[in-house]
Design an enzyme around this catalytic site. Sequence first.
Site, PDB file in Angstrom:
ATOM      1  N   CYS A 175       0.806  -1.219   0.000  1.00  0.00           N
ATOM      2  CA  CYS A 175       0.000   0.000   0.000  1.00  0.00           C
ATOM      3  C   CYS A 175       0.841   1.273   0.000  1.00  0.00           C
ATOM      4  O   CYS A 175       0.355   2.339  -0.378  1.00  0.00           O
ATOM      5  CB  CYS A 175      -0.952   0.005   1.194  1.00  0.00           C
ATOM      6  SG  CYS A 175      -2.153  -1.346   1.166  1.00  0.00           S
ATOM      7  N   HIS A 198      -3.271   7.525   1.938  1.00  0.00           N
ATOM      8  CA  HIS A 198      -3.673   6.200   1.468  1.00  0.00           C
ATOM      9  C   HIS A 198      -5.063   5.900   2.013  1.00  0.00           C
ATOM     10  O   HIS A 198      -5.354   6.144   3.191  1.00  0.00           O
ATOM     11  CB  HIS A 198      -2.669   5.159   1.958  1.00  0.00           C
ATOM     12  CG  HIS A 198      -3.139   3.748   1.801  1.00  0.00           C
ATOM     13  ND1 HIS A 198      -3.646   3.261   0.613  1.00  0.00           N
ATOM     14  CD2 HIS A 198      -3.186   2.712   2.684  1.00  0.00           C
ATOM     15  CE1 HIS A 198      -3.987   1.995   0.771  1.00  0.00           C
ATOM     16  NE2 HIS A 198      -3.722   1.640   2.016  1.00  0.00           N
ATOM     17  N   ASN A 241     -10.152   0.074  -0.486  1.00  0.00           N
ATOM     18  CA  ASN A 241      -8.696   0.144  -0.415  1.00  0.00           C
ATOM     19  C   ASN A 241      -8.126  -0.458  -1.698  1.00  0.00           C
ATOM     20  O   ASN A 241      -8.203  -1.659  -1.917  1.00  0.00           O
ATOM     21  CB  ASN A 241      -8.214  -0.635   0.815  1.00  0.00           C
ATOM     22  CG  ASN A 241      -6.706  -0.591   0.988  1.00  0.00           C
ATOM     23  OD1 ASN A 241      -5.963  -0.176   0.099  1.00  0.00           O
ATOM     24  ND2 ASN A 241      -6.231  -1.017   2.146  1.00  0.00           N
TER      25      ASN A 241
END
Length: 324
Positions: free
Chosen positions: A115, A251, A281
């Site tokens: 990520c 993020h 996500n």
Amino acid sequence: MNNIRSVVTGTGHYLPEKIVPNSYFEDFIDTSDEWITTRTGIKQRHFASSEESTSTMGIKAAQMALVNSGNKPEDIDLVILATSTSDHTFPSTATQIQSGLGISRGYAFDIQAVCAGFVFALANANALIKSGEATKALVIGSETFSRLMDWEDRTTCILFGDGAGAVVVEEDQPANGGPERGVLATDLHSDGRYKDILFVDGGVTTGTTGHLRMKGREVFRHAVSKLVNSTEEVLKKAKVSGSDVDWAVPHQANIRIIQSATQKLNIPIDKVVVTLEQHGNTSAASIPISLSVANAEGKFKKGDLILSHAIGGGLCWGSFLLRW
């Protein structure tokens, strides 16, 4: 003194046509739209079709970014792809995107920091541009995380979606006395001791693709503290404070992480770009998708100070600060 700056001149994103609402999961796991929304902030996500891949989505996001920047594929001499879901073990998916765009010069490679991948990729593009190894770069995040899910694990399968985002980054030098645009500072970290709290249990050692495994509470605890510390460090490097930030583009993992981290940094929530409600996500794609969506909505203006940070498996984490 090296006055070269890496300036973001264009953004783009691509999301698969298939939209998956929270209600989709109610048919096969013990969950509900209310449970997912309350704990994550996610209402829906996109899943890639069987004809789509990390490379095909990356190509579409890159094409949009090129148009947005006013560049043609042949102007690009560097392609960096942040991904944990490569099309193949090798060659790198970045080279497939390079080929798909019709670029036959320069070089391309993947970065795998889960990520945090886009943060790492942008930092590398910035360093290569400042060193003279590149002049115009495509920095892309693209993921097909839906292919890593354990559909019996309600704590993870509800979180992730597919998509791609891209930015064009170009060499620039500020005019005498003019404002400095571009990447002002980056801050990168990793600590492999925490591998077991977020990982995929497959690979060449098992001969399987594997599934994502996560200890959510542990990830949350590390996420907030590490993101705050990295952000404070990148602000210090750039000699600015949190109050100088015009937009935070974090993020998009979990609304509680976003709220906790930005609150500790004294950044008002109305200055934070939040897209996870619609996209979930998307791992390394989440920051460039958010940048592109916000840019398309006209949120950013020239000279804005934009802060971004991310944490992912590894653990890997970091932040960057740029002047739009």
